[in-house]
Design an enzyme around this catalytic site. Structure first.
Site, PDB file in Angstrom:
ATOM      1  CD  GLU A  48      -2.940   1.223   0.238  1.00 26.14           C
ATOM      2  OE1 GLU A  48      -3.691   2.225   0.211  1.00 26.14           O
ATOM      3  OE2 GLU A  48      -3.047   0.274  -0.562  1.00 26.14           O
ATOM      4  CB  THR A  92     -10.013   8.753 -10.866  1.00 24.32           C
ATOM      5  OG1 THR A  92      -8.801   8.399 -10.187  1.00 24.32           O
ATOM      6  CG2 THR A  92     -11.200   8.685  -9.925  1.00 24.32           C
TER       7      THR A  92
END
Length: 643
Positions: free
Chosen positions: A507, A618
């Site tokens: 992440e 997006t």
């Protein structure tokens, strides 16, 4: 006492006169009451009403956007004539061209906003009276039919430079590449089939427990994985699955929810997904649903500055800021990631309110001072000032920058304001955030009030593709530099994958204490099927045709198959650095919308959704470039032909 008799008048006559007086007075009082009542109910009796009605019964003034009555009037007012803009009843009441709304704020309401800055600001756009009006408008629009200003899908198609699905659906000539593309298609079908079997109608699939997940991001809306998958299924030619998804939208997508939704997530997934499905297929169902939902998002903009709050109740229109957001602020990546979808809502409805809302955001951002040219992540929707100076190209900031360059590209390169803002921001990013590690890796650090945090999030890895697609329109002397910078950032993100045991990226990864492109904290080691690295591979392949990007994409496919594929779908993993995988039991909807779509495009020919005609929002939903000059020429030709 002697009663003297008057000439011509009897005692009984005197009694009659008293009755007449009583009747006359009764009539007079009734007349006064009637006149006063008529005066009270006249349309111009607003001042009298304010005297007699309590404050709660007075129509509220909407801060920054005109009163609720103004909005309602604008929503039903035609541009040049009394005819509505040919919208489907109940789906497109906002189809009429709007005039500019009064943006003056009332002092009393501003004071209220100040008090509610950190909590739930009550901003109800929808009143009980408007529901009745809305119903009558729906009935009226049925009778009036379509006008000549209604968006024409046929004209739009003629303005595309190439067919959306290419000459042969993007099939690559190379057998090896085609086999890889077919593998990605199989992954999509596997993910979809398990979602349909175990979580149909829910937002996402929990593949380990074989059930559905609803969550609290979408305000009671359902079927996020269905909406997110529509365009992916369509471009992959999975038509049976696509038709199942379409049928669910037609019969089961209920937009009349009354829950607390993320403005950002509903916009990019639902509005974006429905718009993309419409532009690919021409099916009015998707357009009408997109416009109906878009209208429900408008009350979030009712703030003193016009900067929307992050959370909205889709039923009442009440909006507020996230509880974790500093001082009731709005988030840059959220209010800055509305432009593409809202411009298209205006394009389809011929209703300027959507574009006005996002252009107002841009005007405010252009006015306020930016530290070192950078855009901090938190902005007060009440004062219009930055709340704290934290700058990130990853989470909280990322897609704001993405939408600047894509707004310019989507406008057929006519939106000079977006272009200027993007390249100015990129210059500030290069000057303050772009760093080179001792090992030679280029990365984007985060900026906290002038102090650099040498961390780069997986979310920031989209920036390789972003800088790449913007390279050609930069200053002549910087074009190759931008392309090189895009390649360097994409290489760094690939390194974050190759340096893990699973060959999937964490992440977030760091560049300090001897670490390079590696997560040093346990809390950063997870992978939730994110697309950003693969997204940059796809763009860089299209821009350079360097075969390494396809090889890197295939590495990701193999890692996903080995570590994330389970019996009933795909799941994120909790630690990319251990081969003893622990799954998080979640098949994210963006895995279907973005990760698998970008992989499929990576192994397809460039004429499948060509970049000359399409930009991706997006959430990887393709939206077409708006060629105003072409659309106007087409309209002129149509009028000439019909004359």
């Amino acid at each position: 006492m002697v009663f003297r008799k008057l000439p011509g008048v009897s005692a009984s006559g005197m009694g009659l006169r008293l009755s007449q007086k009583f009747v006359f007075l009764l009539f007079l009082s009734g007349l006064v009451t009637l006149c006063f009542g008529a005066l009270f109910f006249l349309p111009d009796s607003v001042r009298l009403k304010r005297i007699f009605l309590s404050k709660t019964e007075i129509q509220p003034v909407t801060v920054g956007s005109g009163s609720e009555n103004d909005v309602r009037e604008h929503l039903k007012r035609p541009k040049d004539q009394d005819q509505q803009r040919g919208m489907t009843p109940g789906k497109g009441e906002t189809g009429s061209k709007l005039k500019s709304l009064n943006r003056k704020s009332s002092v009393s309401h501003e004071a209220t906003e100040e008090r509610l800055a950190g909590g739930k600001a009550q901003e109800d756009l929808t009143l009980s009276g408007s529901k009745t009006e809305s119903a009558s408008e729906k009935a009226t629009s049925t009778d009036r039919g379509a006008s000549s200003d209604t968006f024409s899908f046929q004209k739009f198609q003629r303005c595309l430079l190439k067919p959306a699905l290419g000459r042969d659906n993007g099939n690559p000539a190379d057998p090896r590449t085609n086999a890889r593309r077919e593998k990605v298609k199989e992954m999509m079908k596997f993910a979809w089939d398990n979602y349909k079997q175990y979580a149909w109608g829910k937002n996402e699939l929990r593949p380990l427990t074989k059930n559905g997940h609803i969550g609290n991001m979408f305000g009671g809306l359902r079927g996020a994985s269905i909406i997110d998958s529509l365009d992916t299924l369509y471009i992959m030619g999975l038509m049976e699955e696509y038709n199942d998804a379409k049928e669910w939208v037609q019969t089961s997508l209920d937009l009349n929810s009354n829950g607390e939704a993320s403005l950002f997530e509903v916009n990019i997934r639902y509005v974006g997904g429905l718009l993309a499905a419409y532009y690919l297929t021409g099916d009015e169902l998707f357009k009408n649903k997109a416009m109906e939902l878009g209208e429900k998002l408008l009350p979030a903009f009712n703030t003193p500055t016009g900067i929307p709050r992050g959370v909205i109740n889709l039923g009442s229109g009440t909006s507020w800021s996230w509880g974790w957001a500093s001082a009731g602020s709005s988030i840059l990546a959220e209010f800055g990631t509305l432009h593409l979808e809202f411009v298209h809502l205006t394009e389809l409805s011929n209703n300027p309110i959507y574009k006005e809302k996002v252009m107002n955001i841009r005007k405010l951002l252009n006015k306020i001072e930016k530290p070192h040219g950078l855009y901090p992540n938190f902005l007060s929707p009440v004062s219009g000032n930055w709340v704290q100076h934290h700058v990130s190209i990853g989470g909280l900031g990322d897609s704001f920058y993405e939408y600047l360059i894509k707004s310019y590209l989507m406008s057929d390169k006519t939106d000079e304001d977006a272009k200027s803002m993007y390249y100015s921001a990129l210059e500030a990013i290069e000057a303050n955030l772009v760093q080179k590690s001792p090992g030679g890796l280029t990365y984007l650090a985060e900026w906290r009030g002038g102090i650099l945090d040498h961390k780069m999030g997986h979310l920031a890895c989209f920036s390789g593709g972003m800088i790449g697609i913007g390279a050609d329109d930069g200053a002549q002397e910087k074009r190759q530099h931008y392309l090189d910078l895009a390649a360097e950032i994409t290489h760094t993100c690939h390194e974050s994958y190759t340096r893990s045991n699973t060959k999937l990226g964490p992440e977030a990864f760091r560049f300090d204490s001897g670490a390079e492109a590696t997560a040093t904290r346990l809390s950063d080691r997870y992978y939730i099927l994110r697309p950003e690295v693969i997204e940059s591979y796809m763009y860089m392949w299209r821009l350079t045709h360097d075969p390494k990007y396809r090889e890197w994409g295939w590495e990701a496919v193999e890692a996903l198959e080995q570590h994330c594929r389970v019996e009933s779908g795909f799941s994120g993993i909790r630690d990319v650095y251990t081969m003893t995988v622990s799954h998080d039991n979640m098949q994210q909807s963006f895995f279907l919308s973005e990760t698998l779509k970008y992989l499929y495009l990576l192994f397809s020919d460039d004429d499948l959704l060509p970049l000359e005609d399409w930009v991706f929002n997006t959430e990887a939903h393709p939206l077409p470039i708006i060629r105003k000059s072409c659309l106007q020429d087409e309209a002129t030709l149509d009028k000439t032909a019909s004359a």
